[in-house]
Scaffold this active site. Structure first.
Site, mmCIF file in Angstrom:
data_model
loop_
_atom_site.group_PDB
_atom_site.id
_atom_site.type_symbol
_atom_site.label_atom_id
_atom_site.label_comp_id
_atom_site.label_asym_id
_atom_site.label_seq_id
_atom_site.Cartn_x
_atom_site.Cartn_y
_atom_site.Cartn_z
ATOM 1 N N GLY A 32 16.925 -2.935 -10.018
ATOM 2 C CA GLY A 32 15.866 -1.980 -9.697
ATOM 3 C C GLY A 32 16.159 -0.616 -10.306
ATOM 4 O O GLY A 32 17.190 -0.423 -10.958
ATOM 5 N N GLN A 33 15.249 0.316 -10.125
ATOM 6 C CA GLN A 33 15.422 1.650 -10.720
ATOM 7 C C GLN A 33 16.692 2.326 -10.188
ATOM 8 O O GLN A 33 17.533 2.788 -10.971
ATOM 9 C CB GLN A 33 14.213 2.527 -10.403
ATOM 10 C CG GLN A 33 12.911 1.995 -10.968
ATOM 11 C CD GLN A 33 11.817 3.023 -10.861
ATOM 12 O OE1 GLN A 33 11.627 3.836 -11.758
ATOM 13 N NE2 GLN A 33 11.078 3.010 -9.760
ATOM 14 N N VAL A 34 16.835 2.356 -8.863
ATOM 15 C CA VAL A 34 18.025 3.004 -8.291
ATOM 16 C C VAL A 34 19.268 2.174 -8.606
ATOM 17 O O VAL A 34 20.331 2.720 -8.920
ATOM 18 C CB VAL A 34 17.849 3.218 -6.766
ATOM 19 C CG1 VAL A 34 19.128 3.773 -6.153
ATOM 20 C CG2 VAL A 34 16.686 4.166 -6.482
ATOM 21 N N THR A 84 9.185 -3.933 -2.867
ATOM 22 C CA THR A 84 8.488 -2.677 -3.146
ATOM 23 C C THR A 84 7.049 -2.861 -3.646
ATOM 24 O O THR A 84 6.413 -1.890 -4.062
ATOM 25 C CB THR A 84 9.268 -1.839 -4.200
ATOM 26 O OG1 THR A 84 9.536 -2.669 -5.330
ATOM 27 C CG2 THR A 84 10.563 -1.296 -3.653
ATOM 28 N N TYR A 122 18.132 2.911 1.357
ATOM 29 C CA TYR A 122 17.004 3.773 0.980
ATOM 30 C C TYR A 122 15.757 3.376 1.754
ATOM 31 O O TYR A 122 15.452 2.187 1.897
ATOM 32 C CB TYR A 122 16.721 3.663 -0.520
ATOM 33 C CG TYR A 122 17.855 4.194 -1.370
ATOM 34 C CD1 TYR A 122 17.986 5.561 -1.618
ATOM 35 C CD2 TYR A 122 18.821 3.334 -1.890
ATOM 36 C CE1 TYR A 122 19.034 6.047 -2.387
ATOM 37 C CE2 TYR A 122 19.869 3.811 -2.657
ATOM 38 C CZ TYR A 122 19.969 5.174 -2.899
ATOM 39 O OH TYR A 122 21.019 5.651 -3.656
ATOM 40 N N ASP A 125 8.824 7.492 2.298
ATOM 41 C CA ASP A 125 7.810 8.378 2.898
ATOM 42 C C ASP A 125 6.693 7.567 3.567
ATOM 43 O O ASP A 125 5.959 8.087 4.398
ATOM 44 C CB ASP A 125 7.208 9.279 1.803
ATOM 45 C CG ASP A 125 6.740 8.472 0.586
ATOM 46 O OD1 ASP A 125 7.465 7.555 0.158
ATOM 47 O OD2 ASP A 125 5.644 8.747 0.064
ATOM 48 N N TYR A 148 4.041 -2.613 3.959
ATOM 49 C CA TYR A 148 5.296 -2.161 3.327
ATOM 50 C C TYR A 148 5.966 -1.082 4.190
ATOM 51 O O TYR A 148 7.151 -1.164 4.502
ATOM 52 C CB TYR A 148 4.992 -1.623 1.921
ATOM 53 C CG TYR A 148 6.110 -0.828 1.295
ATOM 54 C CD1 TYR A 148 7.240 -1.461 0.792
ATOM 55 C CD2 TYR A 148 6.036 0.565 1.200
ATOM 56 C CE1 TYR A 148 8.269 -0.728 0.212
ATOM 57 C CE2 TYR A 148 7.048 1.300 0.620
ATOM 58 C CZ TYR A 148 8.172 0.658 0.125
ATOM 59 O OH TYR A 148 9.189 1.390 -0.442
ATOM 60 N N LYS A 152 9.580 -1.343 6.172
ATOM 61 C CA LYS A 152 10.683 -0.410 5.911
ATOM 62 C C LYS A 152 11.099 0.284 7.206
ATOM 63 O O LYS A 152 12.283 0.533 7.432
ATOM 64 C CB LYS A 152 10.278 0.634 4.859
ATOM 65 C CG LYS A 152 10.053 0.084 3.466
ATOM 66 C CD LYS A 152 11.308 -0.419 2.779
ATOM 67 C CE LYS A 152 12.221 0.686 2.324
ATOM 68 N NZ LYS A 152 13.385 0.138 1.540
ATOM 69 N N TRP A 186 8.197 8.586 -4.402
ATOM 70 C CA TRP A 186 7.712 8.679 -5.786
ATOM 71 C C TRP A 186 8.869 8.553 -6.797
ATOM 72 O O TRP A 186 9.076 9.416 -7.642
ATOM 73 C CB TRP A 186 6.950 9.998 -5.988
ATOM 74 C CG TRP A 186 5.717 10.165 -5.140
ATOM 75 C CD1 TRP A 186 5.404 9.496 -3.993
ATOM 76 C CD2 TRP A 186 4.634 11.080 -5.367
ATOM 77 N NE1 TRP A 186 4.192 9.936 -3.498
ATOM 78 C CE2 TRP A 186 3.703 10.911 -4.327
ATOM 79 C CE3 TRP A 186 4.373 12.028 -6.363
ATOM 80 C CZ2 TRP A 186 2.520 11.644 -4.241
ATOM 81 C CZ3 TRP A 186 3.194 12.767 -6.278
ATOM 82 C CH2 TRP A 186 2.281 12.573 -5.228
HETATM 83 N N1 LIG Z 1 9.739 3.186 -6.118
HETATM 84 C C1 LIG Z 1 9.308 4.151 -5.315
HETATM 85 O O1 LIG Z 1 8.395 4.914 -5.640
HETATM 86 C C2 LIG Z 1 9.933 4.348 -3.961
HETATM 87 C C3 LIG Z 1 9.393 5.318 -3.089
HETATM 88 C C4 LIG Z 1 9.985 5.494 -1.842
HETATM 89 C C5 LIG Z 1 11.111 4.751 -1.485
HETATM 90 N N2 LIG Z 1 11.585 3.808 -2.333
HETATM 91 C C6 LIG Z 1 12.741 3.010 -1.907
HETATM 92 O O2 LIG Z 1 13.805 3.261 -2.793
HETATM 93 C C7 LIG Z 1 14.595 2.078 -2.946
HETATM 94 C C8 LIG Z 1 14.787 1.760 -4.414
HETATM 95 O O3 LIG Z 1 13.488 1.651 -5.024
HETATM 96 P P1 LIG Z 1 13.326 1.237 -6.544
HETATM 97 O O4 LIG Z 1 12.193 2.030 -7.082
HETATM 98 O O5 LIG Z 1 14.658 1.291 -7.228
HETATM 99 O O6 LIG Z 1 12.853 -0.264 -6.354
HETATM 100 P P2 LIG Z 1 12.630 -1.382 -7.468
HETATM 101 O O7 LIG Z 1 12.784 -0.812 -8.826
HETATM 102 O O8 LIG Z 1 11.369 -2.091 -7.104
HETATM 103 O O9 LIG Z 1 13.863 -2.349 -7.214
HETATM 104 C C9 LIG Z 1 13.952 -3.157 -6.086
HETATM 105 C C10 LIG Z 1 14.941 -4.253 -6.382
HETATM 106 O O10 LIG Z 1 14.981 -5.115 -5.228
HETATM 107 C C11 LIG Z 1 15.115 -6.423 -5.711
HETATM 108 N N3 LIG Z 1 14.611 -7.442 -4.819
HETATM 109 C C12 LIG Z 1 13.350 -7.597 -4.341
HETATM 110 N N4 LIG Z 1 13.259 -8.743 -3.659
HETATM 111 C C13 LIG Z 1 14.486 -9.333 -3.711
HETATM 112 C C14 LIG Z 1 15.021 -10.537 -3.220
HETATM 113 N N5 LIG Z 1 14.285 -11.407 -2.530
HETATM 114 N N6 LIG Z 1 16.323 -10.811 -3.449
HETATM 115 C C15 LIG Z 1 17.092 -9.974 -4.166
HETATM 116 N N7 LIG Z 1 16.636 -8.808 -4.683
HETATM 117 C C16 LIG Z 1 15.352 -8.506 -4.456
HETATM 118 C C17 LIG Z 1 14.283 -6.470 -6.989
HETATM 119 O O11 LIG Z 1 14.738 -7.551 -7.751
HETATM 120 P P3 LIG Z 1 13.977 -8.050 -9.081
HETATM 121 O O12 LIG Z 1 14.361 -7.025 -10.117
HETATM 122 O O13 LIG Z 1 14.549 -9.384 -9.328
HETATM 123 O O14 LIG Z 1 12.522 -8.061 -8.732
HETATM 124 C C18 LIG Z 1 14.551 -5.098 -7.605
HETATM 125 O O15 LIG Z 1 15.593 -5.146 -8.535
HETATM 126 C C19 LIG Z 1 13.891 1.001 -2.137
HETATM 127 O O16 LIG Z 1 14.487 0.931 -0.858
HETATM 128 C C20 LIG Z 1 12.481 1.515 -1.979
HETATM 129 O O17 LIG Z 1 11.865 1.034 -0.803
HETATM 130 C C21 LIG Z 1 11.042 3.602 -3.571
#
Ligand SMILES: NC(=O)c1ccc[n+]([C@@H]2O[C@H](COP(=O)([O-])OP(=O)(O)OC[C@H]3O[C@@H](n4cnc5c(N)ncnc54)[C@H](OP(=O)(O)O)[C@@H]3O)[C@@H](O)[C@H]2O)c1
Length: 335
Positions: A32-34, A84, A122, A125, A148, A152, A186
């Site tokens: 994922g991004q983080v 997500t 993590y 909002d 969602y 969370k 975001w």
């Molecule tokens: N993105 C945002 O705008 C945002 C905003 C607020 C809070 N957050 C929080 O910040 C954190 C990091 O977000 P991010 O943007 O880095 O998320 P992301 O890029 O969507 O990455 C999420 C990761 O979780 C993995 N995942 C999902 N389902 C899974 C499963 N069944 N088994 C194993 N891995 C699984 C995904 O794997 P795959 O790569 O295989 O799909 C992906 O690599 C999360 O807790 C999110 O809720 C994000």
């Protein structure tokens, strides 16, 4: 002193507390991004760290999670994984709750009761309904609008309950398990995100219509990775922290800023700035409702960071987005 130099010296100081050689740091969500930002950051640290993604451990499978925890016996877990897909969650409720709540509870139980280490998780909002005018504080009432957001929130509550119910030592508090629940918003980094989508569309379309009546804080995944690391190597109290940088904008404001930055950096942008048109949320209906006010007050995190020996200047979203877009354009021009 640079961030990595300070982290290195802290690592040495903490060696006795954290038996990291036999009990590594385990990061869920490596792709994922983080997760990618954490991979990049940990390259500098030479710490024993294991990154797992879906292929190594499917978080939809409790047995796989327990096996992974028992196999690596981590002292520290950073959970950067999450379900997500905000709109899809409206119809995949069970899956969203499994990954955002049940899996998280298993991680919390392991850290709080077995390894007595540190959990960084993590959150979002989207646990708020966005009806409040002021930026949300950690203790403000939650009221998620979407599946969602609800999933969370249940994940957050599971962590809090597990840690509240686990025994603590009053004699040596530094050896007690800790958790950091970082609510952010975001997020952009190496992956699919709003800024990349807008930059892509700006090359293809002569007009863009972007929502103006939702406000929040764009937050870099690199910064979120750094914050996790700083907290792990600190004595900061467990709890929820609003992990957002300074400032706020609307989706329209963010799109305009990112596109104009790219234009200045030499990217061949098609859309003219006057054709990036602000629209209300009602003009772009989506399956999952979003909070109108996603702004979060970051004072508690700022205070915690001030206590750390390697506290850096607190960033503003514009400076970070500018750097991100400049890197994006540079990489694109190279390829
Ligand atoms: N993105 C945002 O705008 C945002 C905003 C607020 C809070 N957050 C929080 O910040 C954190 C990091 O977000 P991010 O943007 O880095 O998320 P992301 O890029 O969507 O990455 C999420 C990761 O979780 C993995 N995942 C999902 N389902 C899974 C499963 N069944 N088994 C194993 N891995 C699984 C995904 O794997 P795959 O790569 O295989 O799909 C992906 O690599 C999360 O807790 C999110 O809720 C994000």
């Amino acid at each position: 002193m640079s961030f990595s130099a300070v982290a290195g010296s802290l690592k040495n100081q903490l060696k006795d507390h954290l038996d990291l050689q036999s009990q590594p740091i385990l990061v869920f969500g490596k792709d994922g991004q983080v997760g990618r930002s954490l991979q990049q950051l940990f390259k500098e640290f030479h710490l024993p760290v294991v990154f797992v993604g879906r292929a190594e451990c499917d978080l939809a499978d409790d047995t796989a999670i327990i096996q992974t925890l028992n196999h690596y016996q981590p002292k520290i877990i950073i959970n950067a994984s999450a379900y997500t897909a905000v709109d899809l969650a409206e119809t995949e409720q069970a899956k969203a709750f499994q990954i955002n709540a049940t899996a998280v509870e298993l991680m919390a139980k392991y850290i709080a009761t077995v390894s007595k280490g540190v959990l960084v998780h993590y959150s979002t909002d989207y646990v708020f309904d966005g009806q409040q005018d002021a930026p949300y504080r950690e203790e403000d009432k939650t009221n998620p609008l979407s599946v969602y957001g609800k999933s969370k929130l249940v994940g957050e509550q599971a962590i809090q309950q597990v840690f509240e119910n686990s025994p603590v030592s009053t004699e040596n508090v530094s050896l007690n398990a800790r958790y950091y629940l970082l609510r952010t918003s975001w997020v952009y980094g190496d992956g699919k995100n709003f800024i990349r989508t807008m930059l892509g569309l700006a090359n293809l379309r002569e007009e863009l219509r972007v929502i103006q009546d939702q406000r929040g804080c764009p937050t870099s995944s690199d910064w979120l990775a750094q914050i996790a690391t700083q907290l792990i190597f600190s004595n900061t109290s467990s709890g929820i922290y609003h992990a957002v940088v300074d400032g706020a904008t609307s989706w329209h404001g963010l799109a305009l800023f990112a596109i104009e930055t790219a234009r200045l950096a030499g990217e061949g942008i098609l859309v003219k700035s006057e054709n990036i048109i602000p629209i209300p949320t009602t003009a772009y209906p989506l399956p999952a409702p979003r909070p109108q006010n996603s702004r979060m007050n970051n004072q508690k995190l700022k205070e915690a960071l001030k206590e750390m020996p390697f506290s850096a200047d607190y960033p503003h979203w514009e400076a970070q987005v500018e750097r991100y877009v400049m890197n994006y354009v540079t990489e694109k021009l190279k390829s």
